[in-house]
Design a protein around this motif. Structure first.
Motif, short mmCIF file in Angstrom:
data_model
loop_
_atom_site.label_atom_id
_atom_site.label_comp_id
_atom_site.label_asym_id
_atom_site.label_seq_id
_atom_site.Cartn_x
_atom_site.Cartn_y
_atom_site.Cartn_z
N VAL A 85 116.56 62.76 8.76
CA VAL A 85 116.47 61.30 8.66
C VAL A 85 117.90 60.77 8.62
O VAL A 85 118.58 60.83 7.58
N THR A 86 118.38 60.27 9.75
CA THR A 86 119.79 59.85 9.84
C THR A 86 120.10 58.69 8.91
O THR A 86 121.22 58.57 8.40
N LYS A 128 119.00 58.25 5.97
CA LYS A 128 119.22 58.80 4.63
C LYS A 128 120.64 59.35 4.51
O LYS A 128 121.29 59.20 3.46
N GLY A 150 116.14 71.09 7.70
CA GLY A 150 116.41 69.72 7.31
C GLY A 150 117.61 69.50 6.41
O GLY A 150 117.69 68.46 5.74
N GLU A 187 115.55 66.14 5.20
CA GLU A 187 114.57 66.52 6.20
C GLU A 187 113.65 65.37 6.57
O GLU A 187 113.38 64.48 5.77
N LYS A 188 113.18 65.42 7.78
CA LYS A 188 112.24 64.42 8.29
C LYS A 188 110.82 64.94 8.10
O LYS A 188 110.44 65.96 8.65
N THR A 239 107.00 65.35 8.64
CA THR A 239 106.10 65.21 9.79
C THR A 239 104.66 65.38 9.35
O THR A 239 104.35 66.22 8.50
#
Length: 437
Positions: A39-40, A42, A83, A99-100, A102
């Motif tokens: 998550v850019t 973040k 992540g 981490e993103k 999903t």
């Protein structure tokens, strides 16, 4: 460190040079991460902006990041793919978790449906699933242990249980089996079930697959263990006995006598779906005296145009029923139900008019198919569908005596079956705390 830096340049990472100005001196930093798993926003909000704005960025980095020593390229790649953003200072490697998530949205429970119970199921994100279960199960004995399964997939898994209720011997055996798993890819709980069974291949399932949070917490309160996997909404409940597979969550939510009546209905349907095709063969071909004269003559009359023995008739109709059931699973949901319903009606009527099957056989096939779908757990439903065919074989050879002998052998097989040292025909796993009573 130079070898690690060259490796970072080779893999597909996003890099950024940071030149922070602290009170003491200027500190050069390098930031690396994989944008597809990060998550850019973040990173920008919680890492980059504070580093440039705070007077002591080193202290902040040590607070929000984890300092690790990376020995090999494989270890570094594992951290990045899971992540973590890598922040390299002149002296240390720092890892920042961003981490993103999903598939972290719970879906409706469309496998085990209930009339009055909760309608939401688990998601495919293990963290979200743990939060859902922990919110429902607030016992002080709740314990959680993490495992990493699969040499290539490195699937995150979690074993949860109640330390005050779980059997220590069964718990130790489950942990031992999880620690001994050696596979390349692990992607679903059904695959994990097959691995845990090992060489003891059983026709009947000895572990429950479910995605209902209410069933999970109920089994935790009964002293059972639950295994969660990343990437799937289904969990594995260990150990499980025959009674668990025939119990629906509606048994808790409906009035007492209504629930008991539905339980009795399921066991009657189970007996019908197992034995009805074999009984048809036995009565038609060997023991017509089993019925009243009028019914025996009616059955014989309906089979007057059928040119082959009864067991061929039964196998043909059961094969087409199995094919329609499988087609309903593989077809798109929009047309699956309609296509199989229309196909079944047309096939049954045309086969009867062509003299391939009798009208009584169509009734038997429909009763068998309906009775099979009454079983709450799908894995048990599949096993019951398979057990019909040995009974058909015995009925074709020995008639009614073969059916009775086959049912007796079937009962002996279940009595000898074990689920992690628990007798499969045991009524409950933990008799001290039962909500079904």
């Amino acid at each position: 460190m130079e070898q690690i830096s060259r490796f970072i340049q080779q893999i597909q990472t996003y890099s950024k040079e940071l030149q922070t100005q602290s009170i003491k001196a200027t500190v050069p930093l390098q930031l690396y991460y994989m944008s597809t798993v990060i998550v850019t926003e973040k990173i920008e909000t919680l890492l980059i902006k504070p580093i440039f704005n705070l007077p002591e960025p080193e202290l902040y980095i040590q607070t929000v990041c984890v300092c690790k020593t990376v020995a090999t390229e494989q270890e570094l790649y594992h951290e990045l793919i899971n992540g973590y953003a890598l922040l390299i200072s002149p002296t240390n490697y720092y890892f920042f978790k961003a981490e993103k998530a999903t598939n972290d949205t719970p879906v409706d429970s469309d496998i085990e449906t209930t009339l009055q119970g909760p309608q939401s199921a688990l998601s495919e994100n293990i963290t979200t699933n743990l939060n859902i279960i922990r919110h429902r199960y607030q016992s002080d004995g709740f314990q959680m242990e993490r495992f990493e399964l699969g040499t290539i997939s490195k699937t995150n898994s979690c074993l949860i249980y109640d330390s005050e209720l779980a059997d220590p011997s069964i718990l130790a055996k489950v942990k031992e089996k999880l620690s001994q798993i050696d596979v390349k890819m692990l992607q679903a709980t059904g695959q994990l079930e097959n691995i845990l069974n090992g060489k003891k291949k059983s026709l009947f399932p000895t572990m429950i697959l479910t995605n209902r949070p209410d069933r999970i917490v109920l089994n935790l309160s009964q002293g059972k263990m639950v295994i969660l996997l990343e990437g799937t909404s289904f969990v594995l409940i260990i150990p499980s006995v025959f009674y668990d597979f025939m119990s629906s969550m509606d048994d808790l939510y409906l009035p007492y006598w209504v629930a008991k009546g539905l339980v009795a209905l399921r066991y009657i349907a189970l007996l019908l779906t197992i034995s009805l095709p074999a009984l048809y063969i036995a009565v038609v071909s060997f023991n017509p005296e089993f019925f009243r004269v009028q019914l025996a003559l009616s059955i014989a009359g309906s089979r007057g145009a059928v040119p082959y023995p009864s067991y061929i008739e039964v196998i043909f109709m059961l094969f087409m029923t199995e094919a329609l059931t499988e087609a309903s699973i593989r077809l798109p949901k929009v047309i699956g139900g309609t296509a199989t319903t229309v196909g079944g009606l047309i096939l049954g009527q045309a086969a009867q008019q062509a003299g391939l099957v009798s009208s009584i056989m169509i009734i038997v096939t429909s009763a068998v198919a309906i009775s099979n779908f009454v079983i709450p757990i799908n894995t048990m439903s599949f096993a019951v569908r398979a057990i019909r065919y040995p009974l058909i074989f015995f009925a074709s050879l020995f008639g009614l005596i073969g059916v009775i002998g086959g049912l007796f052998a079937f009962a002996c097989y279940l009595a000898n079956l074990r689920s992690f040292d628990q007798p499969f025909l045991k009524l409950f796993v933990n008799e001290k705390n039962q909500s079904y009573k």
